[in-house]
Design an enzyme around this catalytic site. Structure first.
Site, PDB file in Angstrom:
ATOM      1  N   SER A   1       0.830  -1.201   0.000  1.00 26.70           N
ATOM      2  CA  SER A   1       0.000   0.000   0.000  1.00 26.70           C
ATOM      3  C   SER A   1       0.870   1.259   0.000  1.00 26.70           C
ATOM      4  O   SER A   1       1.657   1.458  -0.921  1.00 26.70           O
ATOM      5  CB  SER A   1      -0.954  -0.065   1.194  1.00 26.70           C
TER       6      SER A   1
ATOM      7  N   ASP B   1      -8.999  -3.702  -6.406  1.00 26.53           N
ATOM      8  CA  ASP B   1      -8.572  -3.090  -5.148  1.00 26.53           C
ATOM      9  C   ASP B   1      -9.120  -1.663  -5.080  1.00 26.53           C
ATOM     10  O   ASP B   1      -8.879  -0.843  -5.969  1.00 26.53           O
ATOM     11  CB  ASP B   1      -7.040  -3.073  -5.091  1.00 26.53           C
TER      12      ASP B   1
ATOM     13  N   HIS C   1      -6.884  -6.094  -0.755  1.00 23.29           N
ATOM     14  CA  HIS C   1      -5.755  -5.193  -0.604  1.00 23.29           C
ATOM     15  C   HIS C   1      -4.654  -5.923   0.151  1.00 23.29           C
ATOM     16  O   HIS C   1      -4.834  -6.335   1.288  1.00 23.29           O
ATOM     17  CB  HIS C   1      -6.223  -3.964   0.189  1.00 23.29           C
TER      18      HIS C   1
END
Length: 486
Positions: free
Chosen positions: A206, A420, A448
């Site tokens: 991320s 996502d 994710h």
């Protein structure tokens, strides 16, 4: 953005040579400046984790000036030939527990090859944390609706955002100009040097993909094997990225509603995604009008829904809670609120977001852009805006921009899920363009955080092969989605 939703695995059992069972005076890694010892109890590190401090400059323009101390963590064998540095995302997420989580999840062929090292980035947790003070009193309980019902309701939320920014400046103003991704990347190079490595092998999830890509841009000559999972768009600032997320979150919620409809025999929300969406709106309105114990209203349900969009393994928890509420039992909603609700003030996350990029300071711009986004993403547009609204009033200047991929950056391995919502797939495509020659492992579905935690062998194999050999796949890799939970 964070992978905390997928970092719920319980890990147990360590080898006799693991750091957590080594004596406090265990020998350091060869040629390194770091000596590992037992982690302080207050860090809450998993068993099998070692910790170490590392001093770095607060201001890299004044490297001989004030220093701050980073806290590092490690798991695995000190005799491992390689070191994998990991960031779990955020920004603002602690990495102390990440080393053990990743190390214990590695496929067998990598277990003996890597000591896994993570750290609390500057401003986070045990590394000179950004403390905004006690902000709980700034937030009414329950919160008013995210979409303002009138001008006064919007101004109430704007005033809260302004007060949050003021509180962070009052309590941590000396740190705020220096809590940037650029400085965190420079810190990672200090970590590499302290570990005695010529190159940095890195896994970032991320926001950690932005951190890794920034490192590769600033330090291309010392970038080793690099895996960026759930990729942030390198062409967008934080303000624009939020509006990129809004429609992706809306599409993901529609997938959740369709999933609930497929299990109508359990949840009784309706036999189609549209019916479920209408029932969801009715529940949100009911909670807004009559909050549970004056704690959970419609805005809190929005928070829970947004959090559940990160990984579909959380869908049954939320759907069960709402089904029980409709049946007269509110306890599930209260428990789900504790599990899934987002922290209203994450000082470290705000510090990175608000200084990494330029944000509009005129609230009229925020209002107009959010009202426009609300037409396509009514479940999330205003929620997303309020989550970052303090950046409109932040008291630290934006850092000079780093153009990801400028110069001769090396190719890396990108991992992404097609749907996502936290980091939409467009970002991975643009990162691949920015870091020329990179390969993309693209999975179906929308979870994710894919590598190690997505349960997808098709994803894990090319990543493990790359970490083992240093050779990128010959072409991009496509993988099917893991089926949603039943």
């Amino acid at each position: 953005m964070t992978v905390r939703a997928v970092c719920l695995a319980v890990v147990a059992g360590v080898a006799a040579t693991a750091l957590g069972t080594a004596p406090v005076a265990a020998a350091p890694i060869a040629a390194s400046g770091i000596k590992w010892s037992e982690c302080a109890p207050e860090l809450g590190a998993p068993r099998g984790t070692g910790c170490a401090p590392l001093e770095v400059p607060l201001d890299y323009d004044r490297p001989s000036g004030r220093k701050i101390t980073l806290t590092l963590s490690a798991a695995g064998s000190l005799d491992a030939p390689n070191i994998l540095v990991v960031n779990p995302g955020g920004p603002g997420e602690s990495g102390i527990g990440t080393a053990k989580l990743v190390q214990s999840s590695l496929p067998p062929q990598l277990i003996d090859k890597y000591l896994v090292v993570s750290f609390d980035p500057r401003g986070v947790g045990a590394s000179a944390p950004v403390n905004c003070g006690d902000t709980a009193g700034l937030f009414p309980r329950p919160m008013p609706p995210n979409r303002p019902v009138n001008e006064a309701g919007e101004q109430q939320r704007v005033d809260i955002a302004r007060k949050v920014a003021d509180a962070c400046a009052r309590h941590a103003g000396d740190l705020l100009p220096h809590i940037t991704t650029q400085n965190a990347a420079r810190d990672m190079d200090r970590i590499r040097i302290a570990l005695g490595k010529d190159k940095l092998d890195y896994l970032g999830y991320s926001y950690g993909t932005r951190l890794g890509a920034t490192y590769a841009t600033l330090f291309p000559a010392t970038t080793g094997k690099m895996v960026l999972d759930s990729v942030v768009d390198p062409t967008l600032g934080g303000y624009e990225a939020g509006f990129q997320q809004d429609p992706a979150l809306q599409r993901r919620a529609e997938q959740f509603f369709a999933w609930a409809a497929a299990h109508d025999d359990r949840y009784h929300f309706g036999a189609s995604g549209e019916e479920v969406g209408r029932v969801w709106g009715t529940v949100r309105d009911a909670l807004t009008a009559h909050p549970i114990e004056n704690k959970v209203g419609g805005a809190e349900l929005d928070d829970m829904l947004a959090s559940a969009m990160y990984v579909d393994t959380s869908w049954p928890t939320l759907a069960d809670a709402v089904a029980r509420y409709r049946g007269g039992d509110p306890s599930g909603i209260l428990n789900a609120a504790k599990q899934l609700a987002m922290d209203p003030v994450n000082g470290a996350q705000l510090a990175y977001n608000c200084v990494d990029d330029n944000w509009p300071s005129d609230w009229k711009t925020w209002h107009e852009d959010t009202a426009r986004a609300d037409r396509k993403a009514p479940l999330f547009a205003w929620l997303n805006t309020w989550y970052s609204a303090a950046c409109a009033f932040w008291k630290a200047p934006a850092a000079p921009p780093v153009k990801i991929g400028a110069g001769k950056t090396p190719p890396v391995l990108l991992v992404q899920a097609k749907d996502d919502a936290a980091t939409p797939v467009e970002g991975a495509r643009r990162m691949q363009q920015a870091l020329r020659g990179s390969r993309l492992v693209l999975a179906g579905g929308g979870n994710h955080g894919q590598f190690l935690f997505g349960g997808n062998a098709c994803v894990d194999k090319p990543v493990a092969d790359y970490l083992l050999t240093g050779t990128l796949p010959g072409a991009d890799v496509g993988c099917p989605a893991v089926p949603p939970p039943t």
